[in-house]
Design a protein around this motif. Structure first.
Motif, PDB file in Angstrom:
ATOM      1  N   TRP A  80      16.081  -5.997 -42.665  1.00 19.51           N
ATOM      2  CA  TRP A  80      16.859  -5.970 -41.519  1.00 19.51           C
ATOM      3  C   TRP A  80      17.565  -4.646 -41.568  1.00 19.51           C
ATOM      4  CZ3 TRP A  80      16.193  -8.794 -37.365  1.00 19.51           C
ATOM      5  CH2 TRP A  80      15.580 -10.116 -37.700  1.00 19.51           C
ATOM      6  N   LEU A  81      17.460  -3.677 -40.412  1.00 17.40           N
ATOM      7  CA  LEU A  81      18.167  -2.412 -40.545  1.00 17.40           C
ATOM      8  C   LEU A  81      18.975  -2.397 -39.260  1.00 17.40           C
ATOM      9  CD1 LEU A  81      14.814  -0.414 -41.011  1.00 17.40           C
ATOM     10  CD2 LEU A  81      16.244  -1.190 -42.885  1.00 17.40           C
ATOM     11  N   PHE A  82      20.159  -1.647 -39.501  1.00 20.55           N
ATOM     12  CA  PHE A  82      20.946  -1.520 -38.268  1.00 20.55           C
ATOM     13  C   PHE A  82      20.427  -0.560 -37.308  1.00 20.55           C
ATOM     14  CE2 PHE A  82      24.084   1.581 -36.418  1.00 20.55           C
ATOM     15  CZ  PHE A  82      24.974   0.616 -35.826  1.00 20.55           C
ATOM     16  N   ALA A  83      20.478  -0.860 -36.177  1.00 23.07           N
ATOM     17  CA  ALA A  83      19.697  -0.296 -35.121  1.00 23.07           C
ATOM     18  C   ALA A  83      20.384   0.568 -33.986  1.00 23.07           C
ATOM     19  CB  ALA A  83      18.792  -1.034 -34.245  1.00 23.07           C
ATOM     20  N   GLY A  84      21.610  -0.166 -33.937  1.00 21.83           N
ATOM     21  CA  GLY A  84      22.581   0.473 -32.866  1.00 21.83           C
ATOM     22  C   GLY A  84      23.927  -0.743 -32.607  1.00 21.83           C
ATOM     23  N   VAL A 110      18.556  -8.054 -24.115  1.00 17.83           N
ATOM     24  CA  VAL A 110      18.277  -6.697 -25.040  1.00 17.83           C
ATOM     25  C   VAL A 110      17.197  -6.931 -26.000  1.00 17.83           C
ATOM     26  CG1 VAL A 110      19.163  -5.144 -26.501  1.00 17.83           C
ATOM     27  CG2 VAL A 110      20.705  -6.292 -24.925  1.00 17.83           C
ATOM     28  N   GLY A 111      16.213  -6.175 -25.719  1.00 17.45           N
ATOM     29  CA  GLY A 111      15.031  -6.168 -26.581  1.00 17.45           C
ATOM     30  C   GLY A 111      14.919  -4.726 -27.396  1.00 17.45           C
ATOM     31  N   CYS A 112      14.251  -5.060 -28.616  1.00 21.76           N
ATOM     32  CA  CYS A 112      13.814  -3.764 -29.073  1.00 21.76           C
ATOM     33  C   CYS A 112      12.366  -3.685 -29.261  1.00 21.76           C
ATOM     34  CB  CYS A 112      14.359  -3.999 -30.829  1.00 21.76           C
ATOM     35  SG  CYS A 112      14.446  -2.203 -31.755  1.00 21.76           S
ATOM     36  N   LEU A 114       4.169  -3.296 -25.009  1.00 21.16           N
ATOM     37  CA  LEU A 114       4.879  -2.603 -26.064  1.00 21.16           C
ATOM     38  C   LEU A 114       5.163  -3.345 -27.339  1.00 21.16           C
ATOM     39  CD1 LEU A 114       7.791  -1.140 -23.891  1.00 21.16           C
ATOM     40  CD2 LEU A 114       5.757  -0.108 -24.783  1.00 21.16           C
ATOM     41  N   ARG A 115       5.156  -3.029 -28.424  1.00 20.89           N
ATOM     42  CA  ARG A 115       5.401  -3.768 -29.532  1.00 20.89           C
ATOM     43  C   ARG A 115       6.664  -4.032 -29.670  1.00 20.89           C
ATOM     44  NH1 ARG A 115       4.527  -2.652 -35.649  1.00 20.89           N
ATOM     45  NH2 ARG A 115       5.208  -4.623 -36.496  1.00 20.89           N
ATOM     46  N   ARG A 116       6.955  -5.390 -29.746  1.00 16.86           N
ATOM     47  CA  ARG A 116       8.569  -5.781 -29.739  1.00 16.86           C
ATOM     48  C   ARG A 116       8.944  -6.140 -31.129  1.00 16.86           C
ATOM     49  NH1 ARG A 116      11.797  -9.817 -25.419  1.00 16.86           N
ATOM     50  NH2 ARG A 116      13.545  -9.547 -26.896  1.00 16.86           N
ATOM     51  N   PHE A 117      10.090  -5.747 -31.457  1.00 20.43           N
ATOM     52  CA  PHE A 117      10.321  -6.172 -32.933  1.00 20.43           C
ATOM     53  C   PHE A 117      11.768  -7.274 -32.844  1.00 20.43           C
ATOM     54  CE2 PHE A 117       9.516  -1.619 -33.209  1.00 20.43           C
ATOM     55  CZ  PHE A 117       8.252  -1.860 -34.061  1.00 20.43           C
ATOM     56  N   SER A 118      11.709  -7.895 -33.921  1.00 24.55           N
ATOM     57  CA  SER A 118      12.764  -9.025 -34.021  1.00 24.55           C
ATOM     58  C   SER A 118      14.233  -8.349 -34.186  1.00 24.55           C
ATOM     59  CB  SER A 118      12.774  -9.783 -35.293  1.00 24.55           C
ATOM     60  OG  SER A 118      11.450 -10.425 -35.277  1.00 24.55           O
ATOM     61  N   LEU A 119      14.955  -8.597 -33.373  1.00 25.80           N
ATOM     62  CA  LEU A 119      16.328  -8.353 -33.339  1.00 25.80           C
ATOM     63  C   LEU A 119      17.515  -9.475 -33.359  1.00 25.80           C
ATOM     64  CD1 LEU A 119      17.745  -5.303 -32.235  1.00 25.80           C
ATOM     65  CD2 LEU A 119      17.823  -6.650 -30.045  1.00 25.80           C
ATOM     66  N   GLU A 120      18.386  -9.002 -34.257  1.00 30.05           N
ATOM     67  CA  GLU A 120      19.598 -10.104 -34.872  1.00 30.05           C
ATOM     68  C   GLU A 120      21.020  -9.264 -34.255  1.00 30.05           C
ATOM     69  OE1 GLU A 120      19.988 -12.758 -35.725  1.00 30.05           O
ATOM     70  OE2 GLU A 120      18.128 -13.731 -36.569  1.00 30.05           O
ATOM     71  N   ASP A 143       6.990 -11.185 -39.575  1.00 36.23           N
ATOM     72  CA  ASP A 143       7.604 -12.498 -39.964  1.00 36.23           C
ATOM     73  C   ASP A 143       8.616 -12.210 -40.952  1.00 36.23           C
ATOM     74  OD1 ASP A 143       7.985 -15.142 -40.317  1.00 36.23           O
ATOM     75  OD2 ASP A 143       6.540 -15.316 -41.921  1.00 36.23           O
ATOM     76  N   PRO A 144       9.776 -11.808 -40.065  1.00 32.30           N
ATOM     77  CA  PRO A 144      10.824 -11.473 -41.159  1.00 32.30           C
ATOM     78  C   PRO A 144      11.595 -12.464 -41.664  1.00 32.30           C
ATOM     79  CG  PRO A 144      11.248 -10.999 -38.430  1.00 32.30           C
ATOM     80  CD  PRO A 144      10.176 -11.905 -38.786  1.00 32.30           C
ATOM     81  N   LEU A 145      12.352 -11.920 -42.691  1.00 31.03           N
ATOM     82  CA  LEU A 145      12.944 -12.877 -43.758  1.00 31.03           C
ATOM     83  C   LEU A 145      14.241 -13.289 -42.706  1.00 31.03           C
ATOM     84  CD1 LEU A 145      14.963 -11.329 -46.736  1.00 31.03           C
ATOM     85  CD2 LEU A 145      14.161  -9.807 -44.651  1.00 31.03           C
ATOM     86  N   PRO A 146      14.966 -14.385 -42.927  1.00 34.10           N
ATOM     87  CA  PRO A 146      16.007 -14.714 -42.299  1.00 34.10           C
ATOM     88  C   PRO A 146      17.112 -13.740 -42.677  1.00 34.10           C
ATOM     89  CG  PRO A 146      15.035 -16.842 -43.264  1.00 34.10           C
ATOM     90  CD  PRO A 146      14.338 -15.606 -43.843  1.00 34.10           C
ATOM     91  N   ILE A 147      18.033 -13.445 -41.655  1.00 35.02           N
ATOM     92  CA  ILE A 147      18.910 -12.362 -42.137  1.00 35.02           C
ATOM     93  C   ILE A 147      19.989 -12.859 -43.100  1.00 35.02           C
ATOM     94  CG2 ILE A 147      20.599 -12.736 -40.038  1.00 35.02           C
ATOM     95  CD1 ILE A 147      20.876  -9.685 -39.883  1.00 35.02           C
TER      96      ILE A 147
END
Ligand code: FES
Ligand SMILES: [Fe+2]
Length: 366
Positions: free
Chosen positions: A27-31, A61-63, A122-128, A141-145
């Protein structure tokens, strides 16, 4: 204790591996949520080499990968704004799930088969969302945050960021150093005495004797341990500003210097007991270059501060002069990584730094 072998700071092949195994999976900070708080608002940027866009449509909001599914134009221009979710090249309009909602002159000029039409998305990414902070994960298939950040850290960040003001200033600067050097530098609490003798060191005390290294832990727990934060330094002098009483701040805050470090590349600092914040992200550009994306903001202003803009600019200038001192050191370390330069030797107090490099290496070998 050793640091990482020097090729971890110079090898393009290892950098690509980090992109895939670390930045492609964690998980990376996006904004910040406030940047995209109204319908139509977007924030487009590059993160770990990928052009992404955070887009609000109707409150959701989508990423997304900011690359049009038609012929790869950038859908939203870099930066923040309010704009329909429409590609500027041929006007394809997107929906919040990333599918194409509308194509101008579709019937007459495109005549896609149903299958082709379906694949246009568009390719949609998981967002938390963690309070005001938005985190993206590029994995399918992201790991749980909470496997990356402890629940205590996540709830503290959610609470603190709840008190963020909505005015912020953003700046960016590319330095000639590998992205891990700031991660190490920030986990080194002895460097302010030598690197910031006139700026930070006279004001705050970060030093503490090394604690006994914690017993090594396995797997994900180890990953969690390289992200932590809270009150970390004491002010050596009493200082306060008249505008402080205009701020509504996190009620649990003490008068300390707060630092939060989130693996792999985020640092949130508040030098004045959660009244003002600097959010720094060290975005890897290539093996020898890192782009610092830097946000400054105050805690919530009860009434708008009349000189709010000037205040944020002043804060940014102050932070930049300290960061320049760090940059000079990191660039000199990066220059030294020529073949045959010795592997770093770490002392007891550099335990947190050692954990940072160990986790980095483990993730590469995973
Ligand atoms: S490239 Fe985006 S609509 Fe053609
Ligand atoms: Fe520093």
């Amino acid at each position: 204790m050793h640091g990482l072998p020097t090729e971890h700071y110079t090898s393009p092949a290892l950098f690509e591996r980090e992109r895939e195994r670390i930045f492609g999976r964690l998980w990376l900070f996006a904004g910040l949520k406030m940047m995209v708080s109204r319908s139509g608002a977007y924030y487009a940027r590059t993160l770990a080499g990928r052009p992404i866009v955070l887009q609000n449509l109707g409150g959701e909001v989508g990423c997304f990968l900011n690359v049009c599914a038609h012929r790869n134009a950038q859908v939203q221009p870099e930066g923040v704004g309010v704009r329909a979710f429409v590609c500027g090249y041929h006007g394809f309009r997107y929906a919040i799930d990333g599918s194409v909602a509308q194509i101008p002159m579709e019937e007459t000029h495109y005549r896609y088969t149903p299958k082709e039409r379906c694949s246009l998305a568009l390719r949609r990414f998981s967002l938390e969302q963690v309070g005001e902070l938005l985190f993206v994960n590029f994995a399918d298939d992201p790991l749980p945050i909470h496997e990356q950040f402890s629940p205590e850290l996540l709830s503290q960040l959610a609470e603190v960021s709840h008190y963020f003001d909505t005015d912020l200033i953003e700046a960016a600067h590319t330095g000639r150093y590998n992205w891990k050097l700031p991660g190490e530098n920030l986990r080194d609490l002895l460097h302010p005495r030598f690197v910031h003798p006139q700026s930070l060191f006279p004001l705050f005390d970060f030093e503490r004797p090394p604690t006994e290294p914690r017993a090594p832990s396995e797997g994900r727990t180890k990953l969690r341990e390289v992200s932590y934060g809270g009150a970390e330094g004491r002010a050596k002098k009493d200082f306060s500003w008249p505008w402080w009483n205009q701020l509504e701040r996190w009620p649990k805050a003490s008068e300390d210097y707060y630092n939060w470090l989130l693996f792999p590349n985020l640092h949130i600092a508040s030098p004045d007991g959660c009244r003002t914040f600097g959010i720094e992200q060290y975005d890897p550009v290539d093996v020898g270059h890192t782009r610092l994306v830097h946000f400054m903001l105050t805690s919530r202003q009860k009434d708008r501060l009349p000189e709010g803009d000037a205040l944020l600019r002043g804060m940014l200038r102050g932070a930049r002069s300290i960061l320049e001192e760090d940059t000079n050191i990191m660039e000199s370390v990066q220059r030294s990584f020529v073949s045959g330069s010795p592997t770093m030797q770490l002392g007891a107090y550099e335990h947190d730094l050692h954990q940072f490099v160990t986790v980095t290496q483990d993730l590469l070998d995973d």
